[in-house]
Design an enzyme around this catalytic site. Sequence first.
Site, PDB file in Angstrom:
ATOM      1  N   HIS A 126       5.845 -22.414  12.789  1.00 51.66           N
ATOM      2  CA  HIS A 126       6.209 -23.837  12.778  1.00 51.66           C
ATOM      3  C   HIS A 126       5.170 -24.662  13.546  1.00 51.66           C
ATOM      4  CE1 HIS A 126      10.367 -21.971  12.536  1.00 51.66           C
ATOM      5  NE2 HIS A 126      10.412 -22.800  11.512  1.00 51.66           N
ATOM      6  N   GLU A 135       3.437 -21.794   3.711  1.00 53.61           N
ATOM      7  CA  GLU A 135       3.299 -20.963   2.502  1.00 53.61           C
ATOM      8  C   GLU A 135       4.134 -19.700   2.591  1.00 53.61           C
ATOM      9  OE1 GLU A 135      -0.824 -20.196   1.745  1.00 53.61           O
ATOM     10  OE2 GLU A 135      -1.141 -22.181   0.869  1.00 53.61           O
TER      11      GLU A 135
END
Length: 279
Positions: free
Chosen positions: A37, A148
């Site tokens: 993150h 991704e």
Amino acid sequence: MQIVRQLDPLRDALASFRKTGAKIGLVPTMGALHAGHMRLVDVAMEQCDAVVASIFVNPTQFGEGEDLDAYPRQEAADAALLQAAGVKLLWAPTADQVYPDGYATHVSVSGISDGLCGAARPGHFDGVSTVVAKLFNQVRPDAAYFGEKDYQQLAVIRRMARDLDFTHDIVGVPTVRDPDGLALSSRNAYLTAEQRANAAALPDAMREAANAIAAGGNIADILDAAKTRILGSGFHKIDYFELRDANRLTILDIFTEPARLFAAAHIGRTRLIDNIPVS
Ligand code: PAF
């Protein structure tokens, strides 16, 4: 860093950013933040003037019997990380700010949502598309950042944004991995020490399969061998281990680029997903 839980103060804060001409970046999360993150935040910080992160554990993307109640919640620790990274505003809405009483509207992206995690977790991507569309409308960012690691989610969000005329940039950020190759995930916290050691078999098998496919081997045989290796390494169930077109996410029986391997497998009570390019 401001922490905002209601829509009116969110709109006031965003208006004050916009008054200065700031480019606003949004990093949507469900909290339990890890280095993956924080990579999204770092990329947003490089590309934008004001970064807004959101934390909302979205109930509509969890199916029955999934880990909604167990999902790690650690807002104070998350807020400290975001503040240290330079995030200007944490949007941590109360549930009624996202799904007010009588909420009745859902966003569903067909086709690209159907296979992979869409097949294993019916309704999951409707929940994701709905909450992400809401976050886009609430924040109206100039760019939004997604990992991704959740490649199908990223593809679904790109398609939704195109179809619903969201004009801001959707930026995909490469997966962050531990030194043994395991992709970072908030769900890795569920793993025991033994499961964590075994979990690296998933990216190992994926890398080996990707190399063998790129070298021209028989795809079905390679995928079968990879699944056998994973099931012999502490995983007890594989939802999918597939070669797909990296853009359309259609299954590939013959290796043509751009291609990606996608996997989801269960170890203990944890379901891990991963994907890598094949080239
Ligand atoms: O990837 C996630 O953390 C979530 O699916 C998202 C995009 C924040 C929507 O709830």
